[in-house]
Design a protein around this motif. Structure first.
Motif, PDB file in Angstrom:
ATOM      1  N   PRO A  62     -10.302  -6.336  -4.790  1.00 39.23           N
ATOM      2  CA  PRO A  62      -9.558  -5.123  -5.126  1.00 39.23           C
ATOM      3  C   PRO A  62      -8.173  -5.467  -5.675  1.00 39.23           C
ATOM      4  N   ASP A  63      -7.649  -4.582  -6.494  1.00 40.97           N
ATOM      5  CA  ASP A  63      -6.319  -4.771  -7.056  1.00 40.97           C
ATOM      6  C   ASP A  63      -5.265  -4.514  -5.978  1.00 40.97           C
ATOM      7  N   PRO A  64      -4.394  -5.472  -5.674  1.00 40.64           N
ATOM      8  CA  PRO A  64      -3.440  -5.299  -4.577  1.00 40.64           C
ATOM      9  C   PRO A  64      -2.527  -4.084  -4.738  1.00 40.64           C
ATOM     10  N   GLU A  65      -2.094  -3.817  -5.956  1.00 44.39           N
ATOM     11  CA  GLU A  65      -1.181  -2.686  -6.156  1.00 44.39           C
ATOM     12  C   GLU A  65      -1.886  -1.355  -5.913  1.00 44.39           C
ATOM     13  N   GLN A  66      -3.115  -1.242  -6.368  1.00 46.73           N
ATOM     14  CA  GLN A  66      -3.883  -0.023  -6.100  1.00 46.73           C
ATOM     15  C   GLN A  66      -4.134   0.137  -4.604  1.00 46.73           C
ATOM     16  N   VAL A  67      -4.418  -0.974  -3.940  1.00 51.90           N
ATOM     17  CA  VAL A  67      -4.626  -0.945  -2.492  1.00 51.90           C
ATOM     18  C   VAL A  67      -3.354  -0.489  -1.783  1.00 51.90           C
ATOM     19  N   ARG A  68      -2.202  -1.000  -2.217  1.00 47.34           N
ATOM     20  CA  ARG A  68      -0.928  -0.615  -1.594  1.00 47.34           C
ATOM     21  C   ARG A  68      -0.655   0.874  -1.762  1.00 47.34           C
ATOM     22  N   ARG A  69      -0.859   1.390  -2.977  1.00 45.70           N
ATOM     23  CA  ARG A  69      -0.602   2.818  -3.222  1.00 45.70           C
ATOM     24  C   ARG A  69      -1.523   3.696  -2.392  1.00 45.70           C
ATOM     25  N   ALA A  70      -2.812   3.329  -2.344  1.00 43.66           N
ATOM     26  CA  ALA A  70      -3.771   4.130  -1.577  1.00 43.66           C
ATOM     27  C   ALA A  70      -3.447   4.093  -0.088  1.00 43.66           C
ATOM     28  N   ALA A  71      -3.105   2.912   0.424  1.00 47.41           N
ATOM     29  CA  ALA A  71      -2.779   2.791   1.847  1.00 47.41           C
ATOM     30  C   ALA A  71      -1.508   3.563   2.171  1.00 47.41           C
ATOM     31  N   ALA A  72      -0.509   3.484   1.292  1.00 46.40           N
ATOM     32  CA  ALA A  72       0.753   4.196   1.531  1.00 46.40           C
ATOM     33  C   ALA A  72       0.526   5.706   1.572  1.00 46.40           C
ATOM     34  N   PRO A 118      -0.711 -11.623  -3.705  1.00 48.67           N
ATOM     35  CA  PRO A 118      -1.115 -10.636  -2.699  1.00 48.67           C
ATOM     36  C   PRO A 118       0.055  -9.875  -2.069  1.00 48.67           C
ATOM     37  N   ALA A 119       1.231  -9.901  -2.684  1.00 42.96           N
ATOM     38  CA  ALA A 119       2.398  -9.270  -2.067  1.00 42.96           C
ATOM     39  C   ALA A 119       2.139  -7.801  -1.741  1.00 42.96           C
ATOM     40  N   ALA A 120       1.545  -7.072  -2.692  1.00 39.31           N
ATOM     41  CA  ALA A 120       1.283  -5.649  -2.461  1.00 39.31           C
ATOM     42  C   ALA A 120       0.246  -5.461  -1.360  1.00 39.31           C
TER      43      ALA A 120
END
Length: 210
Positions: A62-72, A118-120
Motif C-alpha cells: 500500500p502507498d504509505p501516504e494514502q495509508v496515513r491519510r486514511a488512518a488519520a 515508510p515515514a507516513a
C-alpha cells in the motif's frame, strides 16, 4: 475439571447434520445468551463486508501516504464520537463494523512499513497505537473491551513501529523518539504495550552503551 471438547473433525461432522435454520438458531442462542466479548465476536464475524477493501496480492504494497491519510481520518472520526451515534459521516452499519475497519487500517500501516520511504506509514501506525491505548477509558465505540474486540495486540504494533524507526534512523534518534512515545502511551495504559516498550528501550540502551 473442565469437560473434554470435541475435536475439529467431530465438530464439523455434527454441523454437517444441521440444516441452515438449525445452524442459525444455534448461533442466535450463543449470541443472545453469551457474554459481551462473545457477542462482539459474533457481530464482527457476521458483519456485512461490502465496504472492506479488496485483498491485495502479497507483492503489492500500500502507498504509505494514502495509508496515513486514511488512518488519520478514521482516528479523527473515532475520537470525535462519530462511531457512537448521531453522526452522518459514519453510516449505522459501519458503526457496528468499526473492528473490521480498525484492523484493516492496522494491516495497511504494517504492510506499508515495507515501502522504500515508510515515514507516513510510521505516522499512521503511531496514530493507531495512540487510539488503541485510549479506547478502554473513552466511550468512542460500542464495546466493553475495544482492543480485545478488535483483536489487536498493541505490543506487536509498537514492536513493528520501533523496528522500522530503528532501521531508518539508527539508535540515538530511535531512543529519543521511542522515549517520547513511551511517556505518552504510559499515561494511558499500564498493560502489555508499556511492558514491551520499556524492555525494548532497555535493550536499545544496552546496545548503544556496549
Amino acid at each position: 475439571m473442565a469437560s473434554d471438547r470435541m475435536g475439529k473433525d467431530e465438530f464439523y461432522a455434527r454441523l454437517a447434520a444441521l440444516d441452515e435454520e438449525r445452524l442459525k438458531k444455534a448461533l442466535w442462542n450463543l449470541y443472545w445468551r453469551g457474554a459481551a466479548p462473545l457477542r462482539e465476536w459474533i457481530e464482527a464475524e457476521t458483519a456485512a463486508t461490502p465496504q472492506v477493501p479488496k485483498a491485495r496480492s502479497k507483492a503489492e504494497a500500500p502507498d504509505p501516504e494514502q495509508v496515513r491519510r486514511a488512518a488519520a481520518e478514521f482516528v479523527s472520526m473515532v475520537r470525535s464520537g462519530a462511531y457512537m451515534a448521531g453522526d452522518r459521516r459514519v453510516h449505522r452499519t459501519e458503526r457496528s463494523r468499526w473492528r473490521v475497519t480498525f484492523r484493516q487500517h492496522v494491516a495497511d500501516a504494517r504492510a506499508a512499513l515495507a515501502a522504500p520511504d515508510p515515514a507516513a506509514a510510521e505516522e499512521a501506525l503511531e496514530q493507531l497505537i495512540s487510539l488503541a491505548v485510549t479506547l478502554k477509558d473513552h466511550d468512542y465505540v460500542h464495546s466493553e473491551d475495544p482492543v480485545a474486540a478488535a483483536r489487536i495486540v498493541v505490543s506487536d504494533l509498537v514492536a513493528d513501529l520501533w523496528a522500522s524507526v530503528l532501521r531508518r534512523y539508527g539508535m540515538p534518534a530511535f531512543a529519543d523518539r521511542a522515549m517520547s512515545q513511551l511517556v505518552r502511551w504510559e499515561q494511558n495504559t499500564a498493560g502489555p504495550a508499556s511492558v514491551t516498550a520499556r524492555s525494548q528501550i532497555r535493550r536499545c540502551r544496552w546496545r548503544r552503551s556496549s
